[in-house]
Write a protein that holds these residues in place. Structure first.
Motif, mmCIF file in Angstrom:
data_model
loop_
_atom_site.group_PDB
_atom_site.id
_atom_site.type_symbol
_atom_site.label_atom_id
_atom_site.label_comp_id
_atom_site.label_asym_id
_atom_site.label_seq_id
_atom_site.Cartn_x
_atom_site.Cartn_y
_atom_site.Cartn_z
ATOM 1 N N LYS A 65 42.060 27.312 50.098
ATOM 2 C CA LYS A 65 42.588 28.676 50.146
ATOM 3 C C LYS A 65 43.679 28.848 49.107
ATOM 4 C CE LYS A 65 45.205 30.284 53.548
ATOM 5 N NZ LYS A 65 45.578 30.786 54.883
ATOM 6 N N THR A 66 43.636 29.961 48.416
ATOM 7 C CA THR A 66 44.737 30.359 47.546
ATOM 8 C C THR A 66 45.462 31.522 48.228
ATOM 9 O OG1 THR A 66 43.376 31.944 46.302
ATOM 10 C CG2 THR A 66 43.481 29.677 45.483
ATOM 11 N N VAL A 67 46.780 31.450 48.220
ATOM 12 C CA VAL A 67 47.595 32.464 48.883
ATOM 13 C C VAL A 67 48.673 32.947 47.930
ATOM 14 C CG1 VAL A 67 49.092 32.987 50.856
ATOM 15 C CG2 VAL A 67 47.266 31.307 51.102
ATOM 16 N N THR A 68 48.871 34.249 47.886
ATOM 17 C CA THR A 68 49.994 34.821 47.161
ATOM 18 C C THR A 68 50.851 35.619 48.144
ATOM 19 O OG1 THR A 68 48.676 36.784 46.578
ATOM 20 C CG2 THR A 68 48.785 34.989 44.963
ATOM 21 N N VAL A 69 52.167 35.515 47.975
ATOM 22 C CA VAL A 69 53.103 36.274 48.809
ATOM 23 C C VAL A 69 54.018 37.064 47.871
ATOM 24 C CG1 VAL A 69 54.861 36.183 50.607
ATOM 25 C CG2 VAL A 69 53.049 34.450 50.552
ATOM 26 N N PHE A 70 53.909 38.393 47.931
ATOM 27 C CA PHE A 70 54.754 39.286 47.158
ATOM 28 C C PHE A 70 55.625 40.065 48.144
ATOM 29 C CE2 PHE A 70 51.743 38.104 44.020
ATOM 30 C CZ PHE A 70 52.286 38.393 42.775
ATOM 31 N N PRO A 71 56.873 39.624 48.369
ATOM 32 C CA PRO A 71 57.706 40.193 49.436
ATOM 33 C C PRO A 71 57.960 41.689 49.327
ATOM 34 C CG PRO A 71 58.649 38.149 48.623
ATOM 35 C CD PRO A 71 57.550 38.513 47.687
ATOM 36 N N ASP A 72 57.930 42.232 48.102
ATOM 37 C CA ASP A 72 58.236 43.651 47.932
ATOM 38 C C ASP A 72 57.002 44.542 47.886
ATOM 39 O OD1 ASP A 72 61.010 43.311 47.900
ATOM 40 O OD2 ASP A 72 60.992 42.742 45.789
ATOM 41 N N ASN A 73 55.848 44.014 48.252
ATOM 42 C CA ASN A 73 54.633 44.826 48.220
ATOM 43 C C ASN A 73 54.681 45.991 49.199
ATOM 44 O OD1 ASN A 73 53.160 43.780 46.150
ATOM 45 N ND2 ASN A 73 51.593 42.811 47.410
ATOM 46 N N GLY A 74 55.498 45.858 50.256
ATOM 47 C CA GLY A 74 55.589 46.939 51.231
ATOM 48 C C GLY A 74 56.033 48.251 50.608
ATOM 49 N N THR A 75 56.827 48.176 49.545
ATOM 50 C CA THR A 75 57.286 49.402 48.878
ATOM 51 C C THR A 75 56.141 50.106 48.169
ATOM 52 O OG1 THR A 75 57.856 48.210 46.830
ATOM 53 C CG2 THR A 75 59.564 48.377 48.527
ATOM 54 N N ARG A 76 55.045 49.385 47.957
ATOM 55 C CA ARG A 76 53.869 49.978 47.318
ATOM 56 C C ARG A 76 52.757 50.264 48.320
ATOM 57 N NH1 ARG A 76 55.851 46.360 43.318
ATOM 58 N NH2 ARG A 76 54.975 44.571 44.397
ATOM 59 N N GLY A 77 53.050 50.039 49.590
ATOM 60 C CA GLY A 77 52.022 50.251 50.600
ATOM 61 C C GLY A 77 50.965 49.169 50.598
ATOM 62 N N LEU A 78 51.300 47.993 50.057
ATOM 63 C CA LEU A 78 50.354 46.876 49.983
ATOM 64 C C LEU A 78 50.809 45.752 50.900
ATOM 65 C CD1 LEU A 78 49.882 46.681 46.096
ATOM 66 C CD2 LEU A 78 48.349 47.784 47.759
ATOM 67 N N ALA A 79 49.859 44.927 51.348
ATOM 68 C CA ALA A 79 50.192 43.767 52.177
ATOM 69 C C ALA A 79 50.989 42.765 51.358
ATOM 70 C CB ALA A 79 48.918 43.124 52.709
ATOM 71 N N ALA A 80 51.952 42.122 51.992
ATOM 72 C CA ALA A 80 52.772 41.132 51.296
ATOM 73 C C ALA A 80 51.982 39.869 50.973
ATOM 74 C CB ALA A 80 53.990 40.778 52.133
ATOM 75 N N VAL A 81 51.014 39.546 51.841
ATOM 76 C CA VAL A 81 50.261 38.300 51.700
ATOM 77 C C VAL A 81 48.831 38.599 51.285
ATOM 78 C CG1 VAL A 81 49.471 36.216 52.869
ATOM 79 C CG2 VAL A 81 51.691 37.215 53.461
ATOM 80 N N GLY A 82 48.357 37.892 50.266
ATOM 81 C CA GLY A 82 46.963 37.996 49.834
ATOM 82 C C GLY A 82 46.349 36.610 49.797
ATOM 83 N N ALA A 83 45.049 36.518 50.114
ATOM 84 C CA ALA A 83 44.426 35.190 50.180
ATOM 85 C C ALA A 83 42.923 35.277 49.916
ATOM 86 C CB ALA A 83 44.662 34.571 51.555
ATOM 87 N N HIS A 84 42.391 34.176 49.359
ATOM 88 C CA HIS A 84 40.947 34.001 49.174
ATOM 89 C C HIS A 84 40.584 32.578 49.585
ATOM 90 C CE1 HIS A 84 41.918 37.402 46.521
ATOM 91 N NE2 HIS A 84 40.692 37.811 46.778
ATOM 92 N N TYR A 85 39.358 32.409 50.048
ATOM 93 C CA TYR A 85 38.955 31.105 50.587
ATOM 94 C C TYR A 85 37.577 30.710 50.085
ATOM 95 C CZ TYR A 85 39.053 27.241 53.901
ATOM 96 O OH TYR A 85 39.102 25.983 54.455
ATOM 97 N N LEU A 86 37.433 29.420 49.765
ATOM 98 C CA LEU A 86 36.143 28.833 49.408
ATOM 99 C C LEU A 86 35.780 27.763 50.434
ATOM 100 C CD1 LEU A 86 36.231 28.229 45.536
ATOM 101 C CD2 LEU A 86 34.885 29.934 46.779
ATOM 102 N N LEU A 87 34.555 27.817 50.934
ATOM 103 C CA LEU A 87 34.027 26.793 51.839
ATOM 104 C C LEU A 87 32.937 26.033 51.098
ATOM 105 C CD1 LEU A 87 34.194 25.735 54.800
ATOM 106 C CD2 LEU A 87 32.227 27.224 55.288
ATOM 107 N N ILE A 88 33.090 24.712 51.020
ATOM 108 C CA ILE A 88 32.225 23.857 50.210
ATOM 109 C C ILE A 88 31.550 22.831 51.107
ATOM 110 C CG2 ILE A 88 32.194 22.214 48.279
ATOM 111 C CD1 ILE A 88 34.869 23.622 47.380
#
Length: 316
Positions: A65-88
């Protein structure tokens, strides 16, 4: 290769099934190395964080899993945490599936808290306080309500409008919820306090915790963050999702250890120990328990496996 959207993940991962799968996953175990953190500067805003979270179960699956956390995303109406996952596929290295990681992360996090609650909260716990109004908050409520007879939900957030919207959403789903105007009073009357915020200064004060309270801390995932003070840590029997993660990443734990409030050996157990019976959970109706979660790649792997296997072998 099958791709699962957040909506498909939500449809596949019901709370009872996911909680049971996590119980079996922690009982069975998997290779889940520490996750590296990278700080990513964001011009004119707080720094972002990039995390990489691998796990594997030999002969079964590998997950990343890759995860990004942008603490100020709330000011843009976006989620602070974003993630993608690969199952192998761990037998041949072929990619079995990919996932939008937001729902996968939120559901496994909430389910892990509920799993801990089955061992740590009172069996008759009926009043839940959720602190925070982000994407995790409603999932934590639903997960806790799956394992405990929740009769009332208080919602507290820094933004009263967001708290009111969440309370209305929960009420429409059949959970009697209301806005908590005063955080201290809400904590004092709660059986379970579940926090999912990006706080860097304590919101929950240990002096507020009534005997028998279970404190579920989800939000602080770096050593500089914290949702509860040292008094809360000192008054409670402390449990974590994983010891290694908590002692290196969990702000409440790292800071309490640094100040001598908590000896690392004083951590009573982790999720694996609780489900295997090697760590004793709640011992009396009056004790205060604390579960600190920073997230574990084993949880992601279990959730992705369950979602993928259910799609490959749907119930008749």
């Amino acid at each position: 290769m099958r791709h699962f959207t957040d909506a498909e993940v939500a449809a596949a991962l019901d709370w009872p099934g996911l909680i049971d799968a996590l119980r079996e996953g922690f009982r069975r175990g998997a290779d889940s190395p520490p996750r590296p953190h990278y700080t990513v500067p964001v011009p004119d805003e707080r720094d972002a964080t990039l995390l990489l979270m691998p796990a594997w179960s030999p002969g079964r699956y590998i997950g990343l899993k890759t995860v990004t956390v942008f603490p100020d995303n709330g000011t843009r109406g976006l989620a602070a945490v974003g993630a993608h996952y690969l199952l192998i596929d761990a037998r041949n290295g072929r990619i079995a599936a990919s996932f939008d990681g937001g729902e996968l992360t939120a559901r496994r996090t909430a389910a892990a808290s509920a799993l801990a609650s089955t061992c740590l909260s009172r069996a008759d716990a009926g009043r839940l306080l959720v602190v925070g109004t982000g994407q995790l908050a409603p999932r934590l409520v639903h997960a806790h309500a799956t394992v405990r007879p929740i009769r009332a939900v208080d919602v507290w957030g820094r933004d009263p409008e967001k708290a009111a919207a969440l309370a209305a959403r929960l009420s429409s789903a059949g959970l009697p919820a209301r806005v908590a105007p005063d955080l201290e009073q809400a904590v004092r009357s709660a059986d379970i306090v579940s926090c999912a915020t990006l706080a860097t200064e304590p919101l929950i004060h240990g002096d507020w915790l009534a005997p028998g309270t279970h404190l579920d801390l989800v939000g602080a995932f770096t050593p500089t963050m914290r949702e509860a003070d040292d008094v809360a840590v000192g008054r409670a029997r402390v449990f974590v999702d994983t010891r290694e993660g908590a002692l290196s990443e969990a702000g409440e734990i790292v800071q309490a250890v640094a100040r001598g409030v908590l000896d690392p050996q004083g951590i009573q157990g982790d999720l694996a120990g609780l489900v295997r019976g090697t760590a004793a959970g709640r011992r009396s109706a009056d004790e205060i328990t604390l579960f600190k979660s920073v997230g574990c790649s084993l949880e992601d792997l279990v959730a992705a496996e369950l979602c993928f296997e259910r799609s490959a072998h749907p119930a008749s």
